[in-house]
Scaffold this motif. Structure first.
Motif, PDB file in Angstrom:
ATOM      1  N   UNK A 178       0.826  -1.205   0.000  1.00  0.00           N
ATOM      2  CA  UNK A 178       0.000   0.000   0.000  1.00  0.00           C
ATOM      3  C   UNK A 178       0.867   1.265   0.000  1.00  0.00           C
ATOM      4  N   UNK A 179       1.963   1.237   0.793  1.00  0.00           N
ATOM      5  CA  UNK A 179       2.862   2.393   0.826  1.00  0.00           C
ATOM      6  C   UNK A 179       3.495   2.631  -0.536  1.00  0.00           C
ATOM      7  N   UNK A 180       3.855   1.534  -1.200  1.00  0.00           N
ATOM      8  CA  UNK A 180       4.434   1.669  -2.539  1.00  0.00           C
ATOM      9  C   UNK A 180       3.429   2.268  -3.515  1.00  0.00           C
ATOM     10  N   UNK A 181       2.178   1.779  -3.433  1.00  0.00           N
ATOM     11  CA  UNK A 181       1.147   2.298  -4.335  1.00  0.00           C
ATOM     12  C   UNK A 181       0.874   3.775  -4.068  1.00  0.00           C
ATOM     13  N   UNK A 182       0.893   4.167  -2.773  1.00  0.00           N
ATOM     14  CA  UNK A 182       0.692   5.582  -2.460  1.00  0.00           C
ATOM     15  C   UNK A 182       1.820   6.443  -3.024  1.00  0.00           C
ATOM     16  N   UNK A 213       3.566   5.819  -5.684  1.00  0.00           N
ATOM     17  CA  UNK A 213       3.350   5.925  -7.134  1.00  0.00           C
ATOM     18  C   UNK A 213       2.286   6.973  -7.441  1.00  0.00           C
ATOM     19  N   UNK A 214       1.191   6.956  -6.665  1.00  0.00           N
ATOM     20  CA  UNK A 214       0.118   7.937  -6.902  1.00  0.00           C
ATOM     21  C   UNK A 214       0.610   9.353  -6.630  1.00  0.00           C
ATOM     22  N   UNK A 215       1.343   9.533  -5.529  1.00  0.00           N
ATOM     23  CA  UNK A 215       1.847  10.863  -5.191  1.00  0.00           C
ATOM     24  C   UNK A 215       2.780  11.388  -6.286  1.00  0.00           C
ATOM     25  N   UNK A 216       3.601  10.513  -6.816  1.00  0.00           N
ATOM     26  CA  UNK A 216       4.516  10.929  -7.881  1.00  0.00           C
ATOM     27  C   UNK A 216       3.742  11.429  -9.095  1.00  0.00           C
ATOM     28  N   UNK A 217       2.677  10.691  -9.457  1.00  0.00           N
ATOM     29  CA  UNK A 217       1.872  11.104 -10.600  1.00  0.00           C
ATOM     30  C   UNK A 217       1.202  12.438 -10.380  1.00  0.00           C
ATOM     31  N   UNK A 218       0.712  12.666  -9.140  1.00  0.00           N
ATOM     32  CA  UNK A 218       0.048  13.937  -8.828  1.00  0.00           C
ATOM     33  C   UNK A 218       1.027  15.101  -8.942  1.00  0.00           C
ATOM     34  N   UNK A 219       2.248  14.892  -8.420  1.00  0.00           N
ATOM     35  CA  UNK A 219       3.249  15.973  -8.447  1.00  0.00           C
ATOM     36  C   UNK A 219       3.640  16.317  -9.878  1.00  0.00           C
ATOM     37  N   UNK A 220       3.872  15.312 -10.696  1.00  0.00           N
ATOM     38  CA  UNK A 220       4.251  15.560 -12.096  1.00  0.00           C
ATOM     39  C   UNK A 220       3.125  16.274 -12.831  1.00  0.00           C
ATOM     40  N   UNK A 227      12.675  11.676  -3.394  1.00  0.00           N
ATOM     41  CA  UNK A 227      12.333  11.047  -2.115  1.00  0.00           C
ATOM     42  C   UNK A 227      11.279   9.960  -2.303  1.00  0.00           C
ATOM     43  N   UNK A 228      10.306  10.233  -3.154  1.00  0.00           N
ATOM     44  CA  UNK A 228       9.272   9.243  -3.417  1.00  0.00           C
ATOM     45  C   UNK A 228       9.844   8.013  -4.115  1.00  0.00           C
ATOM     46  N   UNK A 229      10.791   8.225  -5.026  1.00  0.00           N
ATOM     47  CA  UNK A 229      11.452   7.088  -5.666  1.00  0.00           C
ATOM     48  C   UNK A 229      12.170   6.231  -4.627  1.00  0.00           C
ATOM     49  N   UNK A 230      12.843   6.894  -3.693  1.00  0.00           N
ATOM     50  CA  UNK A 230      13.524   6.147  -2.634  1.00  0.00           C
ATOM     51  C   UNK A 230      12.521   5.370  -1.785  1.00  0.00           C
TER      52      UNK A 230
END
Length: 314
Positions: free
Chosen positions: A212-216, A218-225, A254-257
């Motif tokens: 779930x943390x990984x999926x979040x 991924x979603x956060x990264x998409x929102x930021x971009x 940071x999200x990638x990490x």
């Protein structure tokens, strides 16, 4: 629980209505004495049969559509099984669910409607025990012998109801039936097996949380971009998008990490779960070997004595 939640109706009359019907039936209930005279039932007579069926998955794990669907399937099968205790006798049966404890479970409240309101007649173990004692007395057995046969009949009936539950509810839901057989596990063996199961369950839960943390992430990264691109186009400058992307570059890194760490945790926890499964299999094999060794040390007389005392093998 400090603040219990209201029960969830599954089938049968509402609890308040069941209570009122039970009171009316008890007031009108009569039993017949040996002399043939009808009288009110005794105040201490049991007029309610209760049964509980528990789902072997914690509420915290029912957090996705697949787990919820599996639970609903079990709930439907378990409720149908519990109703079978009442329907052949025309008894009232109310079934409710509780979701305010660690494990979800069903309660069945069954009230006999026959004139004497004998709840024991609805209980598979009691019913068979009383019937066997009556058969023994009619055949001329002593009260002690009839009672002994009744206890054995109780054990057979209760094992049969457990077999039936597993066949009609547990097996279709993919649930294992553990700790059964002629020998009983010692307390240390039970605790060791339980520890293995708990470790496996914790690893699975932690793995799901990491996913779930990984999926979040991924979603956060998409929102930021997406926000960066939108801001750049809104300003009408190619450079605006580049400036916005640069401003969130640190967050993206940071999200990638976080995503990489989550994937590592998933792999580690999956390995832990696999190892716990190996441990459980090894423990069950050891227990089976110990049972065989223990059985080989008993004399036929000792084995017969244990079978009589604990009611197995009948």
């Amino acid at each position: 629980m400090a603040t219990p939640l209201p029960p969830i109706p599954i089938s049968g009359p509402p609890l308040a209505e069941l209570r009122d019907q039970t009171a009316r039936l008890a007031e009108a209930a009569r039993e017949t004495t040996s002399s043939g005279r009808a009288r009110k039932i005794r105040a201490h007579q049991k007029i309610l049969l209760g049964a509980v069926a528990s789902y072997p998955v914690q509420m915290a794990e029912l957090d996705n559509a697949t787990a919820q669907a599996a639970y609903k399937t079990w709930q439907k099968l378990a409720a149908a099984f519990l109703r079978q205790l009442a329907e052949p006798h025309g008894a009232l049966c109310t079934i409710v669910a509780h979701h305010d404890e660690a494990y979800p479970h069903l309660h069945a409240l069954i009230v006999p409607t026959e004139p004497a309101m004998r709840a024991k007649a609805l209980h598979p173990g009691y019913a068979e025990r009383l019937a066997e004692e009556a058969r023994g007395c009619a055949a001329g057995l002593s009260p002690t012998e009839a009672a002994r046969n009744g206890r054995r009949a109780w054990g057979k009936a209760m094992r049969a109801i457990q077999d039936q539950y597993h066949a009609e509810v547990g097996a279709p839901c993919g649930h294992s039936r553990l700790l059964v057989g002629r020998a009983r596990l010692k307390r240390g063996e039970i605790l060791a097996l339980r520890a293995v199961h708990d470790a496996r369950d914790e690893a699975v839960l932690a793995r799901d949380q990491a996913v779930l943390a990984r999926d979040r992430a991924e979603r956060d990264r998409g929102v930021i971009v997406a926000a960066a691109k939108k801001q750049g186009f809104a300003d009408g400058y190619e450079s605006g998008w580049r400036v916005a992307e640069a401003a969130v570059a640190d967050d993206l890194n940071e999200l990638h990490l976080d995503l990489s760490e989550a994937n590592k945790q998933v792999a580690i926890l999956h390995e832990a779960w696999t190892e716990s499964e190996r441990g459980r299999t090894a423990l069950e094999e050891t227990v089976a070997e110990l049972r065989g060794e223990i059985a080989g040390l008993r004399t036929p007389h000792e084995e017969a004595d244990l079978a009589f005392r604990y009611g197995y093998g009948q």
